[in-house]
Scaffold this motif. Structure first.
Motif, mmCIF file in Angstrom:
data_model
loop_
_atom_site.group_PDB
_atom_site.id
_atom_site.type_symbol
_atom_site.label_atom_id
_atom_site.label_comp_id
_atom_site.label_asym_id
_atom_site.label_seq_id
_atom_site.Cartn_x
_atom_site.Cartn_y
_atom_site.Cartn_z
ATOM 1 N N MET A 1 0.850 -1.166 0.000
ATOM 2 C CA MET A 1 0.000 0.000 0.000
ATOM 3 C C MET A 1 0.902 1.237 0.000
ATOM 4 N N THR A 2 0.559 2.198 -0.831
ATOM 5 C CA THR A 2 1.375 3.407 -0.907
ATOM 6 C C THR A 2 1.092 4.326 0.290
ATOM 7 N N LEU A 3 1.995 5.229 0.513
ATOM 8 C CA LEU A 3 1.879 6.170 1.615
ATOM 9 C C LEU A 3 0.612 7.024 1.487
ATOM 10 N N ILE A 4 0.291 7.442 0.295
ATOM 11 C CA ILE A 4 -0.908 8.264 0.070
ATOM 12 C C ILE A 4 -2.161 7.485 0.447
ATOM 13 N N LYS A 5 -2.221 6.210 0.099
ATOM 14 C CA LYS A 5 -3.382 5.382 0.442
ATOM 15 C C LYS A 5 -3.496 5.214 1.961
ATOM 16 N N VAL A 6 -2.381 5.040 2.642
ATOM 17 C CA VAL A 6 -2.382 4.905 4.094
ATOM 18 C C VAL A 6 -2.886 6.188 4.741
ATOM 19 N N ILE A 7 -2.394 7.312 4.267
ATOM 20 C CA ILE A 7 -2.828 8.612 4.809
ATOM 21 C C ILE A 7 -4.315 8.809 4.550
ATOM 22 N N LEU A 8 -4.772 8.521 3.351
ATOM 23 C CA LEU A 8 -6.185 8.674 3.003
ATOM 24 C C LEU A 8 -7.058 7.743 3.836
ATOM 25 N N LEU A 9 -6.657 6.488 3.992
ATOM 26 C CA LEU A 9 -7.412 5.536 4.793
ATOM 27 C C LEU A 9 -7.456 5.972 6.264
ATOM 28 N N THR A 10 -6.327 6.451 6.778
ATOM 29 C CA THR A 10 -6.277 6.941 8.162
ATOM 30 C C THR A 10 -7.207 8.136 8.342
ATOM 31 N N ALA A 11 -7.211 9.051 7.392
ATOM 32 C CA ALA A 11 -8.081 10.234 7.464
ATOM 33 C C ALA A 11 -9.556 9.824 7.443
ATOM 34 N N ILE A 12 -9.907 8.870 6.607
ATOM 35 C CA ILE A 12 -11.299 8.399 6.530
ATOM 36 C C ILE A 12 -11.707 7.725 7.837
ATOM 37 N N ILE A 13 -10.826 6.891 8.392
ATOM 38 C CA ILE A 13 -11.123 6.224 9.676
ATOM 39 C C ILE A 13 -11.297 7.259 10.783
ATOM 40 N N MET A 14 -10.423 8.272 10.826
ATOM 41 C CA MET A 14 -10.533 9.322 11.850
ATOM 42 C C MET A 14 -11.823 10.117 11.680
ATOM 43 N N LEU A 15 -12.187 10.424 10.447
ATOM 44 C CA LEU A 15 -13.424 11.150 10.178
ATOM 45 C C LEU A 15 -14.631 10.338 10.634
ATOM 46 N N LEU A 16 -14.658 9.060 10.301
ATOM 47 C CA LEU A 16 -15.768 8.194 10.716
ATOM 48 C C LEU A 16 -15.818 8.029 12.236
ATOM 49 N N ALA A 17 -14.651 7.911 12.874
ATOM 50 C CA ALA A 17 -14.621 7.819 14.338
ATOM 51 C C ALA A 17 -15.134 9.108 14.964
ATOM 52 N N GLY A 18 -14.732 10.250 14.422
ATOM 53 C CA GLY A 18 -15.201 11.535 14.919
ATOM 54 C C GLY A 18 -16.707 11.677 14.757
ATOM 55 N N LEU A 19 -17.237 11.311 13.601
ATOM 56 C CA LEU A 19 -18.681 11.361 13.378
ATOM 57 C C LEU A 19 -19.413 10.396 14.306
ATOM 58 N N GLY A 20 -18.832 9.232 14.503
ATOM 59 C CA GLY A 20 -19.443 8.258 15.426
ATOM 60 C C GLY A 20 -19.519 8.822 16.837
ATOM 61 N N PHE A 21 -18.450 9.496 17.267
ATOM 62 C CA PHE A 21 -18.435 10.105 18.596
ATOM 63 C C PHE A 21 -19.490 11.203 18.701
ATOM 64 N N ILE A 22 -19.554 12.060 17.697
ATOM 65 C CA ILE A 22 -20.527 13.165 17.703
ATOM 66 C C ILE A 22 -21.953 12.633 17.763
ATOM 67 N N TYR A 23 -22.259 11.657 16.941
ATOM 68 C CA TYR A 23 -23.635 11.144 16.878
ATOM 69 C C TYR A 23 -23.964 10.154 18.002
ATOM 70 N N SER A 24 -22.966 9.739 18.760
ATOM 71 C CA SER A 24 -23.235 8.790 19.852
ATOM 72 C C SER A 24 -23.954 9.463 21.024
ATOM 73 N N GLY A 25 -23.719 10.771 21.188
ATOM 74 C CA GLY A 25 -24.341 11.483 22.303
ATOM 75 C C GLY A 25 -23.699 11.208 23.644
ATOM 76 N N VAL A 26 -22.529 10.594 23.678
ATOM 77 C CA VAL A 26 -21.915 10.243 24.951
ATOM 78 C C VAL A 26 -21.214 11.407 25.635
ATOM 79 N N TYR A 27 -20.891 12.464 24.900
ATOM 80 C CA TYR A 27 -20.204 13.596 25.518
ATOM 81 C C TYR A 27 -21.213 14.399 26.331
#
Length: 184
Positions: A1-27
């Motif tokens: 896997m190229t570095l760009i793909k790793v960075i892009l995949l990491t960014a997507i995972i972080m975005l989804l985790a952030g959205l999951g946290f926001i919509y979870s209502g746990v804060y």
């Protein structure tokens, strides 16, 4: 896997985790539960940097005019004292119940936890901007839609003088004439 793909995949995972946290209502969003230290520090830094940038070019008029003080006092008493207090008052139901807690403006700048670096001119610019525009999610309303700049500067002039006032002086400077009470 190229570095760009790793960075892009990491960014997507972080975005989804952030959205999951926001919509979870746990804060916890209740004003009776403080933010964790990291969140508070980040929000405080964002607020202070935003206000400093927005207020940088404001021109401060001569705030020593006694008429400004006499005009600003009654407005402060009517619109601000419940949260920001008056001489001799340490807290109120409003000041206790708000989070973040509003600064006690009857104290000298060094005596409360909010920062006002830069001296009187910088402090006056900051106060003017905050009164005019308010602060999101803090309980501080924007008075600009209902008050012209001259009236806001009068409140700033009064706030600048407030820490030096005794409770008796405050009472005298904040009294409204009977005819003035109808416009509030």
């Amino acid at each position: 896997m190229t570095l760009i793909k790793v960075i892009l995949l990491t960014a997507i995972i972080m975005l989804l985790a952030g959205l999951g946290f926001i919509y979870s209502g746990v804060y916890p969003m209740g004003a009776d539960v403080p933010h964790n230290r990291l969140t508070y520090r980040a929000l405080e830094t964002l607020r202070e940097q935003s206000i400093a940038r927005a207020a940088a070019d404001i021109q401060v008029p001569d705030l020593s005019d006694a008429e400004l003080l006499l005009t600003g006092g009654p407005d402060y008493n009517d619109m601000c004292a419940q949260c920001h207090l008056k001489p001799g008052v340490k807290r109120s139901d409003m000041s206790i119940g708000l989070y973040p807690s509003p600064p006690n403006l009857s104290l000298a700048l060094d005596d409360h936890e909010h920062t006002h670096a830069g001296g009187n001119a910088a402090s006056a610019k900051r106060q003017f901007w905050i009164i005019k525009h308010g602060i999101k999610a803090s309980g501080m309303p924007a008075w600009g839609p209902t008050h012209d700049d001259q009236r806001i500067w009068a409140m700033v002039a009064f706030i600048q003088k407030l820490p030096t006032l005794t409770p008796e002086q405050y009472q005298i400077l904040t009294a409204r004439e009977p005819a003035e009470t109808s416009h509030h």
